[in-house]
Write a protein that holds these residues in place. Structure first.
Motif, short mmCIF file in Angstrom:
data_model
loop_
_atom_site.label_atom_id
_atom_site.label_comp_id
_atom_site.label_asym_id
_atom_site.label_seq_id
_atom_site.Cartn_x
_atom_site.Cartn_y
_atom_site.Cartn_z
N VAL A 76 27.01 27.75 47.46
CA VAL A 76 26.17 27.46 46.15
C VAL A 76 26.66 28.13 45.10
N ALA A 77 26.76 29.37 45.30
CA ALA A 77 27.07 30.26 44.11
C ALA A 77 27.94 31.49 44.71
N PRO A 78 29.32 31.50 44.41
CA PRO A 78 30.32 32.70 44.98
C PRO A 78 29.62 34.08 44.34
N TYR A 79 29.29 34.95 45.26
CA TYR A 79 28.84 36.24 44.80
C TYR A 79 28.72 37.17 46.06
N ASP A 80 28.56 38.48 45.96
CA ASP A 80 28.63 39.16 47.09
C ASP A 80 27.12 39.46 47.51
N TRP A 81 26.48 38.28 48.21
CA TRP A 81 25.01 38.22 48.41
C TRP A 81 24.92 39.20 49.55
N ALA A 82 25.96 39.30 50.57
CA ALA A 82 25.82 40.46 51.58
C ALA A 82 25.37 41.78 51.00
N HIS A 83 25.96 42.33 49.93
CA HIS A 83 26.07 43.70 49.30
C HIS A 83 24.46 43.57 48.66
N PHE A 84 24.34 42.40 48.02
CA PHE A 84 22.82 42.16 47.06
C PHE A 84 22.10 42.34 48.06
N LEU A 85 21.71 41.55 49.16
CA LEU A 85 20.73 41.63 49.97
C LEU A 85 20.55 42.96 50.86
N HIS A 86 21.81 43.49 51.29
CA HIS A 86 21.57 44.94 51.95
C HIS A 86 20.93 46.07 50.86
N GLU A 87 21.33 45.90 49.66
CA GLU A 87 20.74 46.74 48.79
C GLU A 87 19.40 46.50 48.50
N ARG A 88 19.06 45.35 48.57
CA ARG A 88 17.24 45.09 48.35
C ARG A 88 16.58 45.49 49.68
N LEU A 89 17.49 45.22 50.92
CA LEU A 89 16.58 45.49 52.01
C LEU A 89 16.57 47.14 52.31
N ASP A 90 17.88 47.65 52.13
CA ASP A 90 17.82 49.05 52.52
C ASP A 90 17.19 49.94 51.23
N SER A 91 16.67 49.75 50.29
CA SER A 91 16.57 50.40 49.26
C SER A 91 15.18 51.36 49.53
N LYS A 92 15.40 52.96 49.03
CA LYS A 92 14.43 53.52 49.08
C LYS A 92 13.98 53.92 47.50
N SER A 93 14.27 53.17 46.76
CA SER A 93 13.95 53.53 45.40
C SER A 93 12.31 53.11 45.14
N PRO A 94 11.74 54.03 44.17
CA PRO A 94 10.16 54.21 43.83
C PRO A 94 10.02 52.52 43.18
N ASP A 95 11.13 51.98 42.63
CA ASP A 95 10.72 50.88 41.66
C ASP A 95 10.76 49.56 42.31
N ALA A 96 9.96 48.59 42.17
CA ALA A 96 9.93 47.43 42.91
C ALA A 96 11.33 46.68 42.06
N PRO A 97 11.94 45.67 43.10
CA PRO A 97 12.96 44.69 42.27
C PRO A 97 12.47 43.79 41.50
N THR A 98 12.62 44.07 40.10
CA THR A 98 12.22 43.25 39.14
C THR A 98 13.28 42.39 38.33
N GLY A 99 14.41 42.33 38.98
CA GLY A 99 15.77 42.00 38.18
C GLY A 99 15.46 40.53 37.96
N GLY A 100 14.82 39.86 38.98
CA GLY A 100 14.69 38.26 38.83
C GLY A 100 13.71 38.01 37.50
N ILE A 101 12.61 38.78 37.30
CA ILE A 101 11.77 38.62 36.22
C ILE A 101 12.52 38.93 34.84
N GLU A 102 13.44 39.93 34.83
CA GLU A 102 14.15 40.20 33.60
C GLU A 102 15.30 39.26 33.50
N ASN A 103 15.92 38.91 34.52
CA ASN A 103 16.94 37.72 34.38
C ASN A 103 16.49 36.51 33.58
N GLY A 104 14.83 36.12 34.30
CA GLY A 104 14.49 35.38 33.86
C GLY A 104 13.88 35.07 32.33
#
Ligand SMILES: [Zn+2]
Length: 616
Positions: free
Chosen positions: A459-487
């Motif tokens: 549907v959209a060529p992108y490094d989805w594996a990297h994106f998903l692994h980054e979100r799934l494996d993150s130990k950041s204290p912050d929630a992933p709000t990129g979708g809200i900001e992109n929106g």
């Protein structure tokens, strides 16, 4: 964990065409004593002489855990040719029963009772029957290849709803058409004294959809035209979103009672949803219904039809692997609220407040994120789901975050699809590709992480594996709000309370003094490292006083406001075990509630994603 042999066929029939690998099993469930919380069951199982192993369903689809209610099975007896024969429970698995069938015997008769747990599936006026609770099945044959002739006996005058095809009704006996064990377990029945069917089929939709309501009173069945229209819109919007359906017809089974557990459980052709008695007739009904039914409905496509391969097992005994629940539940938890908003059950503002509340409840300041990555909340589900033992401490342990955080991750994915394709493609295109295809009735099409990534890439060529692994494996204290900001929106905090019916998203004080309190001041959660925690208050204690007066929520809110303009601390009197203690909170930040505010430097794509599409 036990490594399972993966199912190799990509599409699995669920026994619509019945391969008669095993003789038909007759199951009769007498629910006439459901108001007294006991069901009487008779089962006749074709057998060969010799040792026979029977299972009580253990791993329940949609519950993602080995939590079949085996302790409710009672009064168990087996008979061969009318003579009782002994049984033994397996020493290593409490869900497994062994009997030795005498020579010459071809049919094993079982008789047993199922005790309805208090406050779970049965009230005085209604019952939700999940067949896995009342059936034993023989080991060694996949559930899709076992055929059951099921009969249900209703209390006098009760009516019923189900997606199970009915063969005939004889008085208060309902005889269902022969069906695979897999689909029987997937097709619960709702029954009750106060019962109503509401047609939810949108104009022009060829497949029948209905809402089957059972309630504790006649008055509770009075769904408003607005909510009925909203649910009909959900059906219409689902057709636009997915471009396909994978069921013969669809039943929303909704129990309305204060005496059952409140949750939803998905199935291919129905969902078993349960809300308080007056949910349909109270203010905010659209929001409450929109919070539950669209999610469970989306599961017909995402979770039931498309299912992670390692969550797809041949029977209810083999363990499931739950690491992909961020796909099964997370994507559903994104699409359900989106459909609620597209259908008008939720307003755009409610949708944004909901996103703000989940983002705020996931971070910043949620310390559990720093030791436990999102993927582990999925992998650890069988031990720590809703049935897990420890109460509270969610900010430190983390809970089923693959739902809410999955919502944020998939929202971000939706905005990335939009950005990468310069607005040519959307999450709807992904759903068409991933969840589409011919309607062959209920079937399972399994997927792996790599197959999901491949479809996203198509549907959209992108490094989805990297994106998903980054979100799934993150130990950041912050929630992933990129979708809200992109929106085109951003998180903000103010003294203005969250605008959601029922204060969904935690009481506001969570975000200030770090306490989530129940009605009576009992501590649901105390944010580890927050002001209240640092003053000694932790989960399961009880706050009983605020600044020298008996606790109520308004007094606490007043105290938080007053401390903002003062150097005096807030003092809370609390109970731990049966000791009284005082906590001194040096907090002067005032009330803090999360909201989304518009970022005018970006287009409002968040709003675009929740606009109605059906009929356009
Ligand atoms: Zn779900």
């Amino acid at each position: 964990m036990i490594q399972l042999r993966r199912l190799s066929l990509p599409v699995l029939a669920l026994g619509l065409a019945l391969p008669a690998a095993y003789g038909q099993i007759a199951l009769t469930v007498d629910t006439t004593h459901s108001p007294e919380k006991i069901l009487h069951v008779r089962e006749a199982i074709p057998v060969h002489p010799g040792p026979v192993t029977l299972y009580y369903p253990k791993w329940i689809p949609g519950e993602h855990a080995p939590d079949g209610p085996v302790t409710a099975l009672s009064g168990l007896h087996f008979f061969a040719d009318g003579k009782e024969i002994p049984w033994e429970r397996d020493l290593l698995d409490v869900f497994t029963f062994h009997v030795d069938v005498p020579a010459g015997v071809t049919k094993l008769d079982a008789a047993y009772d199922y005790i309805e747990s208090e406050g779970f599936s049965a009230s005085d006026k209604l019952l939700v029957l999940e067949w896995n609770e009342v059936a034993l099945y023989p080991a060694g044959t996949p559930s899709a290849q076992l055929t059951y002739d099921a009969t249900l006996v209703l209390p006098e005058g009760w009516k019923f709803g189900t997606s199970l095809p009915v063969d005939r009704e004889e008085g208060n006996r309902v005889v269902f058409k022969p069906i695979s064990f897999e689909l029987l377990v997937d097709s619960p029945v709702i029954e009750g004294q106060y019962y109503r069917v509401v047609d939810l089929t949108p104009p022009g939709e060829p497949i029948h959809h209905e809402l089957d309501l059972a309630a504790d009173s006649e008055a509770a069945l009075a769904i408003t035209p607005a909510v009925q229209q909203g649910l009909t819109n959900v059906v219409a919007e689902s057709g636009v979103l997915f471009g396909a359906r994978h069921y013969r017809d669809y039943h929303f089974l909704l129990a309305l009672s204060d005496h059952v557990a409140h949750f939803g459980l998905e199935h291919h052709e129905s969902n078993d949803s349960r809300l308080p008695e007056r949910a349909l007739i109270s203010p905010g009904a659209g929001f409450v219904v929109g919070s539950l039914l669209p999610h469970e409905f989306v599961h017909s496509w995402n979770g039931k039809f498309r299912r992670p391969a390692d969550l797809t097992t041949p029977d209810f005994e083999k363990p499931m692997e739950t690491d992909m629940l961020w796909g099964y539940e997370g994507l559903t938890d994104y699409l359900g609220p989106m459909l609620a908003a597209r259908s008008g059950l939720w307003t755009p503002e409610e949708y944004r407040e909901y996103l703000a509340s989940i983002a705020a409840s996931l971070g910043p300041g949620r310390p559990g994120r720093t030791w436990r990555p999102l993927v582990d909340t999925a992998t650890g589900e069988p031990a720590g789901g809703p049935g897990g033992g420890v109460r509270g401490w969610m900010s430190w342990r983390r809970g089923v975050d693959y739902y809410d955080e999955g919502d944020l991750v998939w929202l971000e994915a939706a905005t990335i699809i939009h950005q990468v394709t310069r607005g040519q493609k959307s999450i709807d295109d992904f759903c068409h590709l991933f969840h589409g295809g011919a309607n062959n009735g209920p079937e399972v099409k399994t997927y792996t992480f790599d197959q999901l990534v491949a479809d996203l890439n198509q549907v959209a060529p992108y490094d989805w594996a990297h994106f998903l692994h980054e979100r799934l494996d993150s130990k950041s204290p912050d929630a992933p709000t990129g979708g809200i900001e992109n929106g085109g929106w951003k998180m903000s905090w103010s003294a203005e309370p969250i605008h959601l019916p029922g204060r969904r998203g935690n009481a506001g004080d969570t975000y200030s003094i770090g306490l989530q309190l129940g009605e009576e001041g009992n501590v649901v959660d105390s944010i580890v490292g927050g002001p209240a925690y640092n003053a000694g208050i932790t989960s399961a204690m009880k706050v009983i006083g605020v600044n020298g007066r008996l606790y109520n929520h308004e007094l606490l809110e007043d105290a938080i406001k007053a401390a903002q303009d003062s150097t005096r601390p807030i003092t809370l009197l609390y109970v731990t075990d049966d000791y009284l203690r005082t906590a001194t909170l040096d907090y002067h930040g005032g009330p803090r509630y999360p909201h989304l505010t518009r970022d005018d430097s970006k287009a409002d794509y968040l709003d675009e994603l929740i606009k109605a599409r059906a009929g356009k």
